[in-house]
Motif scaffolding. Structure first.
Motif, PDB file in Angstrom:
ATOM      1  N   VAL A   1       2.088  -4.502   4.031  1.00  0.00           N
ATOM      2  CA  VAL A   1       1.076  -4.952   4.976  1.00  0.00           C
ATOM      3  C   VAL A   1       1.338  -6.404   5.145  1.00  0.00           C
ATOM      4  O   VAL A   1       0.893  -6.908   4.018  1.00  0.00           O
TER       5      VAL A   1
ATOM      6  N   THR B   1       0.891  -1.123  -0.077  1.00  0.00           N
ATOM      7  CA  THR B   1       0.014  -0.014  -0.164  1.00  0.00           C
ATOM      8  C   THR B   1       1.069   1.323  -0.040  1.00  0.00           C
ATOM      9  O   THR B   1       1.889   1.248   0.540  1.00  0.00           O
TER      10      THR B   1
ATOM     11  N   GLU C   1      -6.492  -0.172  14.349  1.00  0.00           N
ATOM     12  CA  GLU C   1      -5.344  -0.207  13.358  1.00  0.00           C
ATOM     13  C   GLU C   1      -5.599  -1.013  12.188  1.00  0.00           C
ATOM     14  O   GLU C   1      -5.590  -0.946  11.094  1.00  0.00           O
ATOM     15  N   CYS C   2      -6.290  -2.208  12.455  1.00  0.00           N
ATOM     16  CA  CYS C   2      -6.801  -3.022  11.769  1.00  0.00           C
ATOM     17  C   CYS C   2      -8.018  -2.280  10.397  1.00  0.00           C
ATOM     18  O   CYS C   2      -7.719  -2.613   9.240  1.00  0.00           O
TER      19      CYS C   2
ATOM     20  N   PHE D   1       0.877   2.508   3.972  1.00  0.00           N
ATOM     21  CA  PHE D   1       1.520   1.571   5.144  1.00  0.00           C
ATOM     22  C   PHE D   1       2.668   1.016   4.520  1.00  0.00           C
ATOM     23  O   PHE D   1       3.639   0.370   5.164  1.00  0.00           O
TER      24      PHE D   1
ATOM     25  N   TRP E   1      -0.714  -9.414   6.332  1.00  0.00           N
ATOM     26  CA  TRP E   1      -2.214  -9.809   7.317  1.00  0.00           C
ATOM     27  C   TRP E   1      -2.420 -11.362   7.136  1.00  0.00           C
ATOM     28  O   TRP E   1      -2.513 -11.940   6.223  1.00  0.00           O
TER      29      TRP E   1
ATOM     30  N   THR F   1      -5.926  -0.198   8.114  1.00  0.00           N
ATOM     31  CA  THR F   1      -5.106  -0.822   7.350  1.00  0.00           C
ATOM     32  C   THR F   1      -6.296  -1.478   6.174  1.00  0.00           C
ATOM     33  O   THR F   1      -5.788  -1.370   4.887  1.00  0.00           O
TER      34      THR F   1
END
Length: 167
Positions: A96, A90, A117-118, A93, A98, A121
Motif C-alpha cells: 500500500v 499488508t 477505501e481509505c 492488500f 499512502w 486500508t
C-alpha cells in the motif's frame, strides 16, 4: 498471487503480533518447526517485503528516508509533491502506498469518494500490526489518524530472540 509463501505468511503474521521466533516454533511443534527454521523463514519474508517496498518507492520516484523491513514499512519523500509517503506491506492488500495529506481534491474525508477505501486500508494496517489507538486518536479525522498509525508502526517495538527458559 501472494508475495509470501504459506509458511512465510504465517511466520510474518505471528511476528507482527509480537511473538518471537522461539514462541512461533514452540506453537508449531507438531510440524517440527525449530527456532532456526522460523528465523530463516522470517528472513526470507523480510527480504521479499524489503524488495517490493523498494521497487514501489522507485516506481513512485521517492527518496527513501527509512526502510523498516521487519515492520513492513518504508518511509519516503516525494519531492515533486513535497509530501511524505508511507509504503506498507499488508496481507490483505499487499503493498500500500499512502501519501500523507490533509484533504483529497479540496474535500475533507467525509466528503471524499475514496473515504471507504481509505478506511478499509487503514483498518487493515491497524489490525494486522496490532496497533492500539487511544480514544482521542480514534476520534481524529482519517488523514490525521493515518499519520498517527504510521508513526506508531514506525515506533513499535518488535520481538527479539529469546532463549528458552530465559526471562
Amino acid at each position: 498471487m501472494s508475495l509470501l509463501s504459506k509458511h512465510e505468511s504465517m511466520v510474518w503474521r505471528e511476528f507482527q503480533l509480537g511473538k518471537n521466533t522461539s514462541t512461533i516454533a514452540e506453537e508449531r511443534t507438531t510440524e517440527a518447526w525449530s527456532p532456526a527454521y522460523v528465523s530463516r523463514v522470517l528472513n526470507r519474508a523480510r527480504a521479499k517485503i524489503a524488495k517490493t517496498l523498494k521497487e514501489h518507492a522507485n516506481s513512485h520516484r521517492l527518496d527513501i528516508e527509512t526502510l523498516l523491513d521487519y515492520k513492513g514499512l518504508l518511509i519516503g519523500y516525494d519531492y515533486q509533491t513535497s509530501t511524505q509517503v508511507y509504503i506498507v506491506y499488508t496481507e490483505k492488500f499487499g503493498t500500500v502506498v499512502w501519501y500523507k495529506h490533509d484533504f483529497y481534491g479540496g474535500k475533507l474525508c467525509s466528503e471524499c469518494p475514496k473515504e471507504k477505501e481509505c478506511r478499509e486500508t487503514l483498518d487493515a494496517v491497524i489490525k494486522e500490526y496490532n496497533i492500539a489507538l487511544r480514544p482521542n486518536e480514534i476520534e481524529t479525522c482519517m488523514t490525521e489518524q493515518s499519520t498517527i498509525v504510521f508513526n506508531k508502526l514506525a515506533a513499535k517495538e518488535t520481538p527479539r530472540y529469546k532463549r528458552q527458559g530465559g526471562d
